[in-house]
Enzyme design. Structure first.
Site, short mmCIF file in Angstrom:
data_model
loop_
_atom_site.label_atom_id
_atom_site.label_comp_id
_atom_site.label_asym_id
_atom_site.label_seq_id
_atom_site.Cartn_x
_atom_site.Cartn_y
_atom_site.Cartn_z
N GLU A 1 -4.42 4.60 -7.83
CA GLU A 1 -5.66 5.19 -7.29
C GLU A 1 -5.73 6.65 -7.72
O GLU A 1 -4.90 7.47 -7.34
CB GLU A 1 -5.73 5.08 -5.77
CG GLU A 1 -7.08 5.62 -5.31
CD GLU A 1 -7.24 5.76 -3.80
OE1 GLU A 1 -6.52 5.12 -3.03
OE2 GLU A 1 -8.14 6.54 -3.42
N GLU B 1 0.06 -0.31 -4.73
CA GLU B 1 -1.01 0.68 -4.86
C GLU B 1 -0.40 2.02 -4.54
O GLU B 1 0.46 2.12 -3.65
CB GLU B 1 -2.14 0.36 -3.85
CG GLU B 1 -3.36 1.26 -3.93
CD GLU B 1 -3.31 2.50 -3.05
OE1 GLU B 1 -4.29 3.27 -3.08
OE2 GLU B 1 -2.30 2.74 -2.34
N HIS C 1 0.84 -1.20 0.00
CA HIS C 1 0.00 0.00 0.00
C HIS C 1 0.88 1.26 0.00
O HIS C 1 1.80 1.38 0.80
CB HIS C 1 -0.88 -0.04 1.25
CG HIS C 1 -1.92 1.03 1.32
ND1 HIS C 1 -2.17 1.75 2.45
CD2 HIS C 1 -2.79 1.49 0.39
CE1 HIS C 1 -3.16 2.59 2.24
NE2 HIS C 1 -3.56 2.47 0.98
N HIS D 1 -1.24 11.51 -1.44
CA HIS D 1 -2.50 11.06 -0.86
C HIS D 1 -3.39 12.22 -0.41
O HIS D 1 -4.56 12.32 -0.80
CB HIS D 1 -2.24 10.13 0.32
CG HIS D 1 -3.48 9.58 0.94
ND1 HIS D 1 -4.20 10.25 1.91
CD2 HIS D 1 -4.15 8.43 0.73
CE1 HIS D 1 -5.24 9.54 2.27
NE2 HIS D 1 -5.24 8.42 1.57
O1 G3P Z 1 -6.75 2.03 -2.89
C1 G3P Z 1 -7.00 1.53 -1.64
C2 G3P Z 1 -6.78 2.54 -0.53
O2 G3P Z 1 -5.54 3.17 -0.71
C3 G3P Z 1 -7.87 3.54 -0.45
O3 G3P Z 1 -7.78 4.42 0.62
O4 G3P Z 1 -7.16 6.55 1.69
O5 G3P Z 1 -5.54 4.69 1.70
O6 G3P Z 1 -6.01 5.92 -0.40
P1 G3P Z 1 -6.57 5.43 0.91
MG MG Z 2 -4.91 4.82 -1.90
#
Ligand code: G3P
Ligand code: MG
Length: 252
Positions: A112, A37, A10, A52
């Protein structure tokens, strides 16, 4: 059907390095990950960056909004110092450079699309166009497993991505699965549904799989929970704890 890796780091390197940076990506790679991701939004000049939060203050010192700065100004800011002295000077990555690095090093991407409020369409279209250009040969050859998967909480961003690059696969990101999830996924020709595992029930997982969608969960940091979700038919997930859940976890 899910044609991609099953465990993703992540934001590049989970919580073991500053999120959404090259240092994070390299940390994930050192842990053996070849799938990540990460989050992308537009700077003031419309150039996408890896980030983010839509505001300064957490991972980048300062105050105000990300979209008050041009991409090269942001690229000159420090996105690593907040995490620790060893990461001082780590820049905010430009999306194009980050994606190219991933491609060259064989790191598969779930990108994302994270629009700053009010810029959904522009962000979706720009990110999709650039990602499709980078993977033009793979898309033309039908090698979809190598091309990135675009995901977003923003339906408008996904619609714009489909307009801009119809062949690049998309996924609907949702927190708790809403009653109209299938309509939303169908409306953007999504190949997968991405949900917060905390709100997912086994029956919903079965429903999503029975409808023919891939099923991805965020963000799973406990190995026992990861095993449970895989048992429910979840295809893949991302994790912050790349030290506890390895890239090959789902194969064991
Ligand atoms: O893409 C999955 C996850 O990253 C979504 O939430 O806030 O961590 O970007 P966030
Ligand atoms: Mg994300």
């Amino acid at each position: 059907m899910w044609r991609y890796p099953k465990v993703l780091a992540h934001r590049g390197g989970g919580t073991l390095a500053p999120e959404n940076t090259f240092a994070g990506l390299r940390r994930g790679m050192r842990a053996g990950f070849r799938a990540i991701e990460y989050d992308v939004m537009l700077a003031r000049d419309g150039v996408p960056i890896v980030m983010h939060d839509p505001w300064l203050g957490r991972t980048v010192a300062g105050s105000g909004k990300i979209c008050d700065y041009d991409a090269l100004e942001l690229a000159g800011m420090d996105a690593g110092a907040w995490f620790g002295r060893a990461y001082e000077g780590e820049p905010v990555p430009l999306f194009v450079e980050f994606a190219q690095y991933c491609k060259v090093h064989g790191v598969w991407m779930n990108i994302e699309i994270k629009p700053v409020p009010g810029h959904d369409t522009e962000t979706g279209a720009t990110v999709a166009r650039m990602a499709a250009a980078l993977f033009a040969e793979e898309l033309a050859a039908g090698q979809l497993e190598r091309a990135p998967l675009l995901s977003s909480f923003s339906q408008a961003a996904l619609e714009a991505a489909r307009e801009a690059a119809p062949r690049l696969p998309r996924a609907c990101l949702m927190d708790a699965l809403p009653p109209d999830w299938e309509r939303r996924a169908g409306a953007v020709d999504a190949v997968a549904v991405h949900v917060n595992h905390r709100h997912l029930a086994p029956g919903q997982a079965a429903e999503i799989k029975a409808a023919g969608f891939g099923l991805f969960c965020y963000t799973v940091n406990d190995p026992g929970r990861a095993r449970e979700l895989l048992g429910w038919g979840v295809d893949a997930f991302c994790t912050d704890r790349i030290d506890l859940i390895g890239a090959e976890f789902a194969e064991a």
